[in-house]
Design a protein around this motif. Structure first.
Motif, PDB file in Angstrom:
ATOM      1  N   TYR A 261     -21.340  52.215  16.938  1.00 25.31           N
ATOM      2  CA  TYR A 261     -22.179  53.094  17.746  1.00 25.31           C
ATOM      3  C   TYR A 261     -23.549  53.274  17.086  1.00 25.31           C
ATOM      4  O   TYR A 261     -24.466  53.797  17.687  1.00 25.31           O
ATOM      5  CB  TYR A 261     -21.511  54.462  17.941  1.00 25.31           C
ATOM      6  CG  TYR A 261     -20.304  54.423  18.862  1.00 25.31           C
ATOM      7  CD1 TYR A 261     -20.459  54.428  20.249  1.00 25.31           C
ATOM      8  CD2 TYR A 261     -19.005  54.391  18.347  1.00 25.31           C
ATOM      9  CE1 TYR A 261     -19.366  54.410  21.093  1.00 25.31           C
ATOM     10  CE2 TYR A 261     -17.900  54.369  19.188  1.00 25.31           C
ATOM     11  CZ  TYR A 261     -18.084  54.374  20.558  1.00 25.31           C
ATOM     12  OH  TYR A 261     -16.997  54.355  21.386  1.00 25.31           O
TER      13      TYR A 261
ATOM     14  N   ALA B 180     -16.816  51.425  14.519  1.00 25.01           N
ATOM     15  CA  ALA B 180     -15.658  52.079  15.141  1.00 25.01           C
ATOM     16  C   ALA B 180     -14.548  51.051  15.337  1.00 25.01           C
ATOM     17  O   ALA B 180     -13.367  51.373  15.253  1.00 25.01           O
ATOM     18  CB  ALA B 180     -16.054  52.704  16.464  1.00 25.01           C
TER      19      ALA B 180
ATOM     20  N   SER C 191      -6.172  60.050  15.645  1.00 27.77           N
ATOM     21  CA  SER C 191      -7.434  60.394  16.286  1.00 27.77           C
ATOM     22  C   SER C 191      -8.593  59.773  15.503  1.00 27.77           C
ATOM     23  O   SER C 191      -8.610  59.814  14.278  1.00 27.77           O
ATOM     24  CB  SER C 191      -7.549  61.913  16.309  1.00 27.77           C
ATOM     25  OG  SER C 191      -8.763  62.279  16.877  1.00 27.77           O
ATOM     26  N   GLY C 192      -9.522  59.157  16.222  1.00 25.40           N
ATOM     27  CA  GLY C 192     -10.717  58.611  15.583  1.00 25.40           C
ATOM     28  C   GLY C 192     -10.592  57.178  15.096  1.00 25.40           C
ATOM     29  O   GLY C 192     -11.537  56.621  14.556  1.00 25.40           O
ATOM     30  N   CYS C 193      -9.430  56.532  15.312  1.00 27.01           N
ATOM     31  CA  CYS C 193      -9.256  55.174  14.782  1.00 27.01           C
ATOM     32  C   CYS C 193      -9.864  54.105  15.687  1.00 27.01           C
ATOM     33  O   CYS C 193      -9.899  52.931  15.320  1.00 27.01           O
ATOM     34  CB  CYS C 193      -7.786  54.872  14.517  1.00 27.01           C
ATOM     35  SG  CYS C 193      -6.807  54.642  16.005  1.00 27.01           S
TER      36      CYS C 193
ATOM     37  N   LYS D 138      -9.243  53.885  19.394  1.00 31.25           N
ATOM     38  CA  LYS D 138      -8.448  53.542  20.572  1.00 31.25           C
ATOM     39  C   LYS D 138      -9.272  53.592  21.863  1.00 31.25           C
ATOM     40  O   LYS D 138      -9.266  52.646  22.650  1.00 31.25           O
ATOM     41  CB  LYS D 138      -7.234  54.490  20.689  1.00 31.25           C
ATOM     42  CG  LYS D 138      -6.355  54.514  19.450  1.00 31.25           C
ATOM     43  CD  LYS D 138      -5.152  55.434  19.607  1.00 31.25           C
ATOM     44  CE  LYS D 138      -5.451  56.904  19.789  1.00 31.25           C
ATOM     45  NZ  LYS D 138      -6.133  57.542  18.639  1.00 31.25           N
ATOM     46  N   SER D 139      -9.974  54.716  22.069  1.00 34.20           N
ATOM     47  CA  SER D 139     -10.760  54.845  23.304  1.00 34.20           C
ATOM     48  C   SER D 139     -11.895  53.831  23.326  1.00 34.20           C
ATOM     49  O   SER D 139     -12.203  53.268  24.381  1.00 34.20           O
ATOM     50  CB  SER D 139     -11.339  56.256  23.434  1.00 34.20           C
ATOM     51  OG  SER D 139     -10.283  57.184  23.556  1.00 34.20           O
TER      52      SER D 139
HETATM   53  P1  ADP Z   1      -9.788  57.492  19.234  1.00 34.11           P
HETATM   54  O1  ADP Z   1      -9.809  57.284  20.715  1.00 34.11           O
HETATM   55  O2  ADP Z   1      -8.796  56.626  18.509  1.00 34.11           O
HETATM   56  O3  ADP Z   1      -9.625  58.922  18.862  1.00 34.11           O
HETATM   57  P2  ADP Z   1     -12.604  56.758  19.377  1.00 34.11           P
HETATM   58  O4  ADP Z   1     -12.640  55.361  19.894  1.00 34.11           O
HETATM   59  O5  ADP Z   1     -12.904  57.848  20.341  1.00 34.11           O
HETATM   60  O6  ADP Z   1     -11.202  57.026  18.640  1.00 34.11           O
HETATM   61  O7  ADP Z   1     -13.633  56.890  18.164  1.00 34.11           O
HETATM   62  C1  ADP Z   1     -13.703  55.950  17.107  1.00 34.11           C
HETATM   63  C2  ADP Z   1     -14.863  56.325  16.193  1.00 34.11           C
HETATM   64  O8  ADP Z   1     -16.105  56.184  16.889  1.00 34.11           O
HETATM   65  C3  ADP Z   1     -14.814  57.769  15.701  1.00 34.11           C
HETATM   66  O9  ADP Z   1     -15.294  57.792  14.400  1.00 34.11           O
HETATM   67  C4  ADP Z   1     -15.758  58.486  16.649  1.00 34.11           C
HETATM   68  O10 ADP Z   1     -16.346  59.615  16.027  1.00 34.11           O
HETATM   69  C5  ADP Z   1     -16.794  57.413  16.948  1.00 34.11           C
HETATM   70  N1  ADP Z   1     -17.364  57.552  18.311  1.00 34.11           N
HETATM   71  C6  ADP Z   1     -16.672  57.573  19.463  1.00 34.11           C
HETATM   72  N2  ADP Z   1     -17.500  57.670  20.533  1.00 34.11           N
HETATM   73  C7  ADP Z   1     -18.752  57.718  20.030  1.00 34.11           C
HETATM   74  C8  ADP Z   1     -20.076  57.810  20.614  1.00 34.11           C
HETATM   75  N3  ADP Z   1     -20.233  57.872  21.937  1.00 34.11           N
HETATM   76  N4  ADP Z   1     -21.123  57.835  19.766  1.00 34.11           N
HETATM   77  C9  ADP Z   1     -20.953  57.754  18.429  1.00 34.11           C
HETATM   78  N5  ADP Z   1     -19.759  57.667  17.817  1.00 34.11           N
HETATM   79  C10 ADP Z   1     -18.674  57.647  18.594  1.00 34.11           C
END
Ligand code: ADP
Ligand code: MG
Length: 371
Positions: free
Chosen positions: A13, A24, A44-46, A48-49
């Motif tokens: 990101y 990420a 959380s934070g790994c 996935k999304s």
């Molecule tokens: P999960 O779904 O496993 O909880 P995410 O994919 O949401 O993890 O996030 C992975 C990493 O990317 C995390 O460190 C999160 O803080 C970062 N992150 C997620 N979305 C954004 C964004 N829009 N901008 C900056 N960092 C992001």
């Protein structure tokens, strides 16, 4: 419907990523086969999304390609990719009825009214929301809204895949369990590739045939629940899967095996040969609480003190402190109901069949044919 291939994906990101921790997603090479029921499991934070959003096209990856049936879809919009995605929080049109919400994705495609009615009924029945069809979405509870949101993901039978991003977070625990079984039935009925994201191992193993475990932006293992349990490929999988997780103890190689808390653990030649290839790395012995055998102190060089016994009904978890030369090392042992509860000092046996070794957190493969 499609096979989804992730080819050298990475995502940051940050505008100018410099180090691994700026990513990420670090490096993902992975295949979701057509028709599979998969879970993507991790804390959380790994990432996935991030991974799901790259598959569906909501997010463009910094590096790598997404291929559906061998064709790159990187340049395609989410609509063109034809993926249904269900999010953690409900996405419904409040001014529409439940029926209209469910019909919406099909009407958009210009499907004939009879087909729309049939699919809406089928999905409503599967999710047990038939009685709500005429109700305005704004009048629904949070649970009901999320079911409608899931229904909107399930109505189309022509999608390449359905991605669920922790869809049951807002659902109450009892209903959760039923919905998960429903999803599994729906998967069997419609033969659509489904990827179900969760941070809950129980949720993952009740839904999926195969689980991808994610840790710090990587898929560290892809396997059946049993493979993850018996052969964790990474210390994180050992720790994260199981309850409690795998015991992970630092060891150092010795002539006859390894030294653990100052005690000698003898190992077969093939295991020693495998460990010798990793002599420069950080070595860890892993064994699950289920597989440690407790004996009298004199019957094993490895001894421990009983610290705490937790009775969990059909089994007990015993917290032990290994009596080492340096510091006392905590170890958990699971004993079944019909076994005697240890007191004071005990000896520990670590069956080699259930003992794994990790070099810098990765499983050390043992070539049993070499011995
Ligand atoms: P999960 O779904 O496993 O909880 P995410 O994919 O949401 O993890 O996030 C992975 C990493 O990317 C995390 O460190 C999160 O803080 C970062 N992150 C997620 N979305 C954004 C964004 N829009 N901008 C900056 N960092 C992001
Ligand atoms: Mg997420």
């Amino acid at each position: 419907m499609a096979e989804i291939r992730l080819d050298q994906l990475a995502h940051s990101y940050a505008a100018n990523p410099e180090q691994a921790s700026d990513y990420a997603l670090r490096r993902i090479d992975h295949v979701w086969e057509q028709g599979g029921a998969y879970a993507l499991l991790g804390p959380s934070g790994c990432g996935k999304s991030t991974l799901l959003n790259i598959i569906s096209g909501l997010l463009e990856p910094s590096q790598g390609r997404v291929l559906f049936d061998g064709e790159s879809v990187n340049a395609l919009s989410p609509q063109q990719r034809n993926i249904a995605q269900v999010f953690q929080f409900p996405v419904v049109y409040d001014t529409m009825t439940v029926r209209e919400n469910l019909a919406f994705p099909l009407r958009n495609q210009g499907q004939p009214a009879a087909k729309v009615d049939e699919r809406v009924r089928e999905v409503a029945e599967a999710l047990e929301i038939e009685h709500l069809l005429a109700r305005k979405a704004s009048h629904l509870t949070a649970d009901e809204k999320q079911k409608v949101s899931m229904g909107r993901g399930l109505v189309r039978d022509d999608v390449a895949a359905i991605l669920f991003d922790e869809p049951l977070t807002v659902i109450d625990p009892q209903l959760k369990w039923r919905l998960r079984r429903k999803l599994k039935q729906i998967h069997r009925r419609f033969d659509i590739t489904m990827v179900y994201v969760t941070h809950d191992q129980l949720e993952a193993s009740t839904f999926a045939d195969k689980i991808a475990v994610m840790y710090e932006g990587e898929i560290v293992q892809f396997g059946t629940p049993r493979e993850l349990f018996e052969y964790p490929a990474h210390t994180f999988v050992g720790y994260f899967i199981g309850s409690p997780g795998m015991n992970l103890c630092p060891v150092t190689p010795s002539a006859g095996g390894v030294r653990l808390a100052g005690c000698e653990v003898a190992l077969a030649e093939d295991v020693r040969a495998a460990l010798a290839r990793h002599a420069e790395q950080r070595l860890v012995l892993g064994i699950r609480p289920e597989f440690i055998q407790l004996v009298a102190p004199g019957e094993s060089p490895l001894t421990a003190r009983v610290d705490l016994v937790q009775d969990l009904g059909t089994y007990k978890i015993v917290d032990l402190l290994l009596e080492g030369l340096d510091a006392e090392l905590p170890i958990k042992v699971r004993i079944e109901e019909d076994h005697a509860v240890p007191e004071g000092r005990v000896g520990l046996l670590l069956p080699q069949r259930w003992t794994r070794f990790y070099a810098d957190d990765r499983l050390v493969e043992v070539d049993h044919a070499s011995a």
